[in-house]
Design a protein around this motif. Structure first.
Motif, PDB file in Angstrom:
ATOM      1  N   CYS A 129      32.609  47.349  33.448  1.00 12.74           N
ATOM      2  CA  CYS A 129      33.216  48.317  34.351  1.00 12.74           C
ATOM      3  C   CYS A 129      34.012  49.295  33.515  1.00 12.74           C
ATOM      4  N   VAL A 130      33.687  50.576  33.632  1.00 12.29           N
ATOM      5  CA  VAL A 130      34.395  51.628  32.924  1.00 12.29           C
ATOM      6  C   VAL A 130      35.174  52.449  33.948  1.00 12.29           C
ATOM      7  N   VAL A 131      36.466  52.618  33.702  1.00  9.34           N
ATOM      8  CA  VAL A 131      37.362  53.251  34.659  1.00  9.34           C
ATOM      9  C   VAL A 131      37.983  54.491  34.043  1.00  9.34           C
ATOM     10  N   SER A 132      38.071  55.562  34.825  1.00 10.16           N
ATOM     11  CA  SER A 132      38.729  56.781  34.388  1.00 10.16           C
ATOM     12  C   SER A 132      39.468  57.409  35.568  1.00 10.16           C
ATOM     13  N   GLY A 133      40.396  58.318  35.255  1.00 12.36           N
ATOM     14  CA  GLY A 133      41.085  59.060  36.294  1.00 12.36           C
ATOM     15  C   GLY A 133      42.460  58.536  36.675  1.00 12.36           C
ATOM     16  N   PHE A 134      42.905  57.445  36.076  1.00 11.66           N
ATOM     17  CA  PHE A 134      44.235  56.926  36.327  1.00 11.66           C
ATOM     18  C   PHE A 134      44.682  56.094  35.129  1.00 11.66           C
ATOM     19  N   THR A 135      45.941  55.724  35.139  1.00  8.67           N
ATOM     20  CA  THR A 135      46.482  54.922  34.043  1.00  8.67           C
ATOM     21  C   THR A 135      45.958  53.506  34.174  1.00  8.67           C
ATOM     22  N   PHE A 136      45.023  53.161  33.330  1.00  6.51           N
ATOM     23  CA  PHE A 136      44.222  51.957  33.515  1.00  6.51           C
ATOM     24  C   PHE A 136      45.060  50.687  33.575  1.00  6.51           C
ATOM     25  N   ASP A 137      45.986  50.518  32.660  1.00  9.25           N
ATOM     26  CA  ASP A 137      46.720  49.258  32.600  1.00  9.25           C
ATOM     27  C   ASP A 137      47.768  49.103  33.696  1.00  9.25           C
ATOM     28  N   ASP A 138      47.932  50.089  34.562  1.00 12.36           N
ATOM     29  CA  ASP A 138      48.802  49.974  35.730  1.00 12.36           C
ATOM     30  C   ASP A 138      48.099  49.356  36.933  1.00 12.36           C
ATOM     31  N   TYR A 139      46.801  49.080  36.814  1.00 12.50           N
ATOM     32  CA  TYR A 139      46.001  48.617  37.940  1.00 12.50           C
ATOM     33  C   TYR A 139      45.427  47.235  37.681  1.00 12.50           C
ATOM     34  N   ALA A 140      45.524  46.392  38.690  1.00 13.04           N
ATOM     35  CA  ALA A 140      44.735  45.171  38.688  1.00 13.04           C
ATOM     36  C   ALA A 140      43.275  45.527  38.946  1.00 13.04           C
ATOM     37  N   ILE A 141      42.361  44.777  38.364  1.00 16.07           N
ATOM     38  CA  ILE A 141      40.934  45.021  38.508  1.00 16.07           C
ATOM     39  C   ILE A 141      40.271  43.778  39.090  1.00 16.07           C
ATOM     40  N   GLY A 142      39.379  43.986  40.038  1.00 10.34           N
ATOM     41  CA  GLY A 142      38.656  42.884  40.640  1.00 10.34           C
ATOM     42  C   GLY A 142      37.160  43.104  40.628  1.00 10.34           C
ATOM     43  N   TRP A 143      36.421  42.010  40.570  1.00  8.95           N
ATOM     44  CA  TRP A 143      34.977  42.011  40.758  1.00  8.95           C
ATOM     45  C   TRP A 143      34.666  41.340  42.088  1.00  8.95           C
ATOM     46  N   PHE A 144      33.848  42.007  42.890  1.00  6.75           N
ATOM     47  CA  PHE A 144      33.407  41.502  44.182  1.00  6.75           C
ATOM     48  C   PHE A 144      31.894  41.564  44.235  1.00  6.75           C
ATOM     49  N   ARG A 145      31.303  40.794  45.131  1.00  9.35           N
ATOM     50  CA  ARG A 145      29.853  40.834  45.278  1.00  9.35           C
ATOM     51  C   ARG A 145      29.462  40.722  46.742  1.00  9.35           C
ATOM     52  N   GLN A 146      28.272  41.258  47.037  1.00  2.00           N
ATOM     53  CA  GLN A 146      27.764  41.224  48.392  1.00  2.00           C
ATOM     54  C   GLN A 146      26.243  41.168  48.359  1.00  2.00           C
ATOM     55  N   ALA A 147      25.689  40.233  49.095  1.00  4.88           N
ATOM     56  CA  ALA A 147      24.253  40.111  49.270  1.00  4.88           C
ATOM     57  C   ALA A 147      23.899  40.466  50.709  1.00  4.88           C
ATOM     58  N   PRO A 148      22.663  40.923  50.955  1.00  4.07           N
ATOM     59  CA  PRO A 148      22.263  41.232  52.328  1.00  4.07           C
ATOM     60  C   PRO A 148      22.487  40.048  53.263  1.00  4.07           C
ATOM     61  N   GLY A 149      23.145  40.314  54.377  1.00  2.00           N
ATOM     62  CA  GLY A 149      23.438  39.274  55.335  1.00  2.00           C
ATOM     63  C   GLY A 149      24.692  38.480  55.051  1.00  2.00           C
ATOM     64  N   ASN A 150      25.330  38.743  53.937  1.00  2.15           N
ATOM     65  CA  ASN A 150      26.538  38.025  53.555  1.00  2.15           C
ATOM     66  C   ASN A 150      27.746  38.951  53.561  1.00  2.15           C
ATOM     67  N   GLU A 151      28.899  38.355  53.743  1.00  2.00           N
ATOM     68  CA  GLU A 151      30.151  39.089  53.652  1.00  2.00           C
ATOM     69  C   GLU A 151      30.497  39.329  52.185  1.00  2.00           C
ATOM     70  N   ARG A 152      31.091  40.459  51.907  1.00  2.00           N
ATOM     71  CA  ARG A 152      31.536  40.718  50.547  1.00  2.00           C
ATOM     72  C   ARG A 152      32.651  39.749  50.180  1.00  2.00           C
ATOM     73  N   GLU A 153      32.568  39.198  48.986  1.00  2.00           N
ATOM     74  CA  GLU A 153      33.516  38.186  48.561  1.00  2.00           C
ATOM     75  C   GLU A 153      34.082  38.500  47.182  1.00  2.00           C
ATOM     76  N   GLY A 154      35.302  38.072  46.968  1.00  2.00           N
ATOM     77  CA  GLY A 154      35.912  38.200  45.664  1.00  2.00           C
ATOM     78  C   GLY A 154      35.326  37.202  44.688  1.00  2.00           C
ATOM     79  N   VAL A 155      35.096  37.639  43.473  1.00  2.00           N
ATOM     80  CA  VAL A 155      34.515  36.812  42.425  1.00  2.00           C
ATOM     81  C   VAL A 155      35.541  36.487  41.352  1.00  2.00           C
TER      82      VAL A 155
END
Length: 124
Positions: free
Chosen positions: A22-48
């Motif tokens: 994940c490459v991030v731009s446009g804000f002060t990167f280390d001020d933000y928590a980062i999360g990975w989420f996933r979603q499959a067809p028919g499933n709710e998006r979930e935190g990974v």
């Protein structure tokens, strides 16, 4: 202004590995928590997995604990997700997201900025 781009998704057989970036731009990167989420067809998006702002303390959902590792490089504005021992149930679109104003969270509602996702497909 905020731009988040994921890459690394692919087709892989069960038991294999992938590394998402994940490459991030446009804000002060280390001020933000980062999360990975996933979603499959028919499933709710979930935190990974998520990683804290500043010192980069990692956390994982129970379903991936021991198999996935999240890390961040504040100098490069990147967050990686190393995925090992992949299972078919890991299939989905994986999203990278950024949360402002918190230390760390795996809750979807805490995240304001989202990437477009990268497809991960794990075949039996």
């Amino acid at each position: 202004e905020v731009h988040i781009v994921e890459s690394g998704g692919d087709l892989v057989q069960a038991g294999g590995s992938l590394r998402l970036s994940c490459v991030v731009s446009g804000f002060t990167f280390d001020d933000y928590a980062i999360g990975w989420f996933r979603q499959a067809p028919g499933n709710e998006r979930e935190g990974v997995a998520c990683i804290s702002r500043s010192d980069g303390s990692p956390y994982c959902a129970d379903s991936v604990k021991g198999r996935f590792t999240i890390s961040r490089d504040n100098a490069k504005n990147t967050v990686d997700l190393q995925m090992n021992s992949l299972k078919p149930e890991d299939t989905g679109v994986y999203y990278c997201a950024a949360a402002d104003g918190i230390y760390v969270s795996i809750l979807e509602y805490d995240y304001k900025y989202w990437g477009q996702g990268t497809q991960v497909t794990v075949s039996p």
